[in-house]
Design a protein around this motif. Structure first.
Motif, PDB file in Angstrom:
ATOM      1  N   LEU A 123    -123.173  -1.626  33.379  1.00  0.00           N
ATOM      2  CA  LEU A 123    -122.354  -2.321  34.366  1.00  0.00           C
ATOM      3  C   LEU A 123    -122.149  -1.493  35.631  1.00  0.00           C
ATOM      4  CD1 LEU A 123    -119.687  -3.977  32.061  1.00  0.00           C
ATOM      5  CD2 LEU A 123    -121.431  -5.138  33.421  1.00  0.00           C
ATOM      6  N   THR A 124    -121.982  -0.179  35.460  1.00  0.00           N
ATOM      7  CA  THR A 124    -121.812   0.687  36.623  1.00  0.00           C
ATOM      8  C   THR A 124    -123.040   0.610  37.532  1.00  0.00           C
ATOM      9  OG1 THR A 124    -120.375   2.209  35.408  1.00  0.00           O
ATOM     10  CG2 THR A 124    -121.431   3.061  37.396  1.00  0.00           C
TER      11      THR A 124
ATOM     12  N   PHE B  39    -120.789 -10.507  31.043  1.00  0.00           N
ATOM     13  CA  PHE B  39    -119.998  -9.612  31.881  1.00  0.00           C
ATOM     14  C   PHE B  39    -119.934 -10.096  33.319  1.00  0.00           C
ATOM     15  CE2 PHE B  39    -121.277  -6.841  28.358  1.00  0.00           C
ATOM     16  CZ  PHE B  39    -120.021  -6.401  27.971  1.00  0.00           C
ATOM     17  N   GLU B  40    -121.028 -10.668  33.813  1.00  0.00           N
ATOM     18  CA  GLU B  40    -121.025 -11.175  35.166  1.00  0.00           C
ATOM     19  C   GLU B  40    -120.003 -12.299  35.316  1.00  0.00           C
ATOM     20  OE1 GLU B  40    -123.546 -10.349  33.418  1.00  0.00           O
ATOM     21  OE2 GLU B  40    -125.024  -9.259  34.608  1.00  0.00           O
TER      22      GLU B  40
ATOM     23  N   LEU C 272    -116.177 -10.279  34.515  1.00  0.00           N
ATOM     24  CA  LEU C 272    -115.780  -9.119  35.309  1.00  0.00           C
ATOM     25  C   LEU C 272    -115.999  -9.376  36.791  1.00  0.00           C
ATOM     26  CD1 LEU C 272    -117.251  -6.206  33.173  1.00  0.00           C
ATOM     27  CD2 LEU C 272    -115.129  -7.461  32.870  1.00  0.00           C
ATOM     28  N   ASN C 273    -115.230  -8.673  37.587  1.00  0.00           N
ATOM     29  CA  ASN C 273    -115.356  -8.783  39.039  1.00  0.00           C
ATOM     30  C   ASN C 273    -116.113  -7.595  39.591  1.00  0.00           C
ATOM     31  OD1 ASN C 273    -113.743 -11.155  39.214  1.00  0.00           O
ATOM     32  ND2 ASN C 273    -111.901  -9.901  39.011  1.00  0.00           N
ATOM     33  N   ARG C 274    -116.961  -7.860  40.558  1.00  0.00           N
ATOM     34  CA  ARG C 274    -117.655  -6.759  41.220  1.00  0.00           C
ATOM     35  C   ARG C 274    -116.668  -5.915  42.007  1.00  0.00           C
ATOM     36  NH1 ARG C 274    -123.148  -6.219  41.621  1.00  0.00           N
ATOM     37  NH2 ARG C 274    -124.269  -8.093  41.023  1.00  0.00           N
ATOM     38  N   GLU C 275    -117.016  -4.644  42.116  1.00  0.00           N
ATOM     39  CA  GLU C 275    -116.202  -3.761  42.935  1.00  0.00           C
ATOM     40  C   GLU C 275    -116.297  -4.188  44.390  1.00  0.00           C
ATOM     41  OE1 GLU C 275    -116.286   0.505  42.299  1.00  0.00           O
ATOM     42  OE2 GLU C 275    -117.686   0.177  40.671  1.00  0.00           O
TER      43      GLU C 275
ATOM     44  N   TYR D 166    -120.312  -2.951  38.840  1.00  0.00           N
ATOM     45  CA  TYR D 166    -119.090  -3.439  38.233  1.00  0.00           C
ATOM     46  C   TYR D 166    -118.235  -2.262  37.776  1.00  0.00           C
ATOM     47  CZ  TYR D 166    -121.068  -8.154  37.970  1.00  0.00           C
ATOM     48  OH  TYR D 166    -121.612  -9.366  38.277  1.00  0.00           O
ATOM     49  N   GLU D 167    -116.929  -2.451  37.838  1.00  0.00           N
ATOM     50  CA  GLU D 167    -116.006  -1.451  37.311  1.00  0.00           C
ATOM     51  C   GLU D 167    -115.484  -1.943  35.964  1.00  0.00           C
ATOM     52  OE1 GLU D 167    -111.647   0.598  38.190  1.00  0.00           O
ATOM     53  OE2 GLU D 167    -112.457  -0.911  39.555  1.00  0.00           O
ATOM     54  N   LEU D 168    -115.770  -1.218  34.906  1.00  0.00           N
ATOM     55  CA  LEU D 168    -115.315  -1.583  33.570  1.00  0.00           C
ATOM     56  C   LEU D 168    -114.194  -0.646  33.145  1.00  0.00           C
ATOM     57  CD1 LEU D 168    -115.732  -3.378  31.064  1.00  0.00           C
ATOM     58  CD2 LEU D 168    -117.276  -1.613  30.187  1.00  0.00           C
TER      59      LEU D 168
ATOM     60  N   LYS E  70    -124.837  -1.862  38.021  1.00  0.00           N
ATOM     61  CA  LYS E  70    -124.883  -3.165  38.680  1.00  0.00           C
ATOM     62  C   LYS E  70    -123.697  -3.390  39.615  1.00  0.00           C
ATOM     63  CE  LYS E  70    -126.193  -6.696  36.076  1.00  0.00           C
ATOM     64  NZ  LYS E  70    -127.522  -7.050  36.604  1.00  0.00           N
TER      65      LYS E  70
END
Length: 271
Positions: A16-17, A158-159, A162-165, A21-23, A19
């Motif tokens: 995810l990082t 996840f897409e 989760l929200n993109r940074e 994304y912050e997890l 791509k």
């Protein structure tokens, strides 16, 4: 459907990082809960595996434990010199525990939910199905082994959850970063790179990936300089540190008279 969840956290976090994304523990647990509600799953236990010594996972183990997750700390390497990384250590621990539960507590669940994209888990998924249990695999889209895609792979999970940074431009934080690093170096004998990154993350309120991007930018622009600093108190005898390039015009503009103080401090360090 009674479901046990296993999370290969480093695999998911890394994917995810990359791509953007912050997890965080809170985000992951909320996503799992929403997914369970949507699919009428009753989560009976969540087991999560990671090397919590990694600075990126600082304090995450406590956060997971507070949400009733069974965390398994699997170190990748110790702090002694000349030791090799324990490759696939978390994978082995996860597979062993999953098989133990499969054999000893088969009557307590109906399904395994595996959060990973690592092909090393293919034999485990096959074993679970052979024992008459359902198994679904959820991984990061584009990072899932082709062999796992036959096991209820939910691409795009996840897409969706989760929200993109927010688009991050490191130069907007560079002047404050200079001030933070300077103050640390004036207050401490020396500032290890780990301490510097944590301080930048906390004071700038940026994620670990964003702070790393900031540091890479500062090193490219030669605003920060990187050194190995000897420290006899450490088993490996040295540590990585960041210094400010006191000859850089931007550093001089930001720090003013503090440049002279830092020069004296650097001389005492022998740098």
């Amino acid at each position: 459907m009674r479901t046990i969840v296993f999370v290969d956290y480093e695999n998911i976090w890394t994917g995810l990082t990359g791509k953007g994304y912050e997890l965080t523990p809170e985000i992951l647990m909320q996503a799992i809960q929403k997914y369970a509600e949507r699919n009428n799953l009753t989560i009976t236990g969540i087991y999560l595996y990671a090397n919590f010594d990694r600075e990126e996972f600082w304090r995450t183990q406590t956060s997971f434990e507070k949400t009733n997750v069974f965390t398994r700390h699997v170190f990748g390497k110790n702090n002694y010199a000349n030791t090799e990384i324990r490759k696939n250590a978390a994978d082995v621990e996860l597979i062993l525990e999953a098989q133990e539960i499969l054999i000893t507590r088969a009557s307590t669940f109906d399904m395994f939910l595996l959060f990973t994209g690592d092909g090393d888990f293919l034999p485990l998924a096959r074993k679970i199905r052979a024992w008459g249990k359902e198994v679904w695999v959820i991984g990061v889209n584009g990072s899932i082994h082709h062999g796992l895609q036959a096991f209820g792979d939910q691409q795009g999970f996840f897409e969706e959850f989760l929200n993109r940074e927010v688009d991050f431009k490191p130069d907007q934080d560079i002047e404050q970063g200079i001030r933070i690093l300077a103050q640390l170096q004036l207050n401490m004998a020396y500032v290890a790179s780990t301490k510097a990154r944590l301080a930048l993350s906390e004071q700038l309120q940026r994620t670990t990936p964003q702070v790393k991007e900031l540091i890479r930018h500062a090193l490219r622009e030669q605003i920060f300089l990187q050194y190995e600093f000897p420290d006899a108190s450490l088993k490996i005898g040295k540590t990585k540190i960041y210094l400010l390039n006191l000859k850089h015009p931007r550093v001089q503009d930001v720090l003013g008279d503090k440049v002279k103080e830092l020069q004296e401090r650097y001389l005492k360090l022998g740098l």
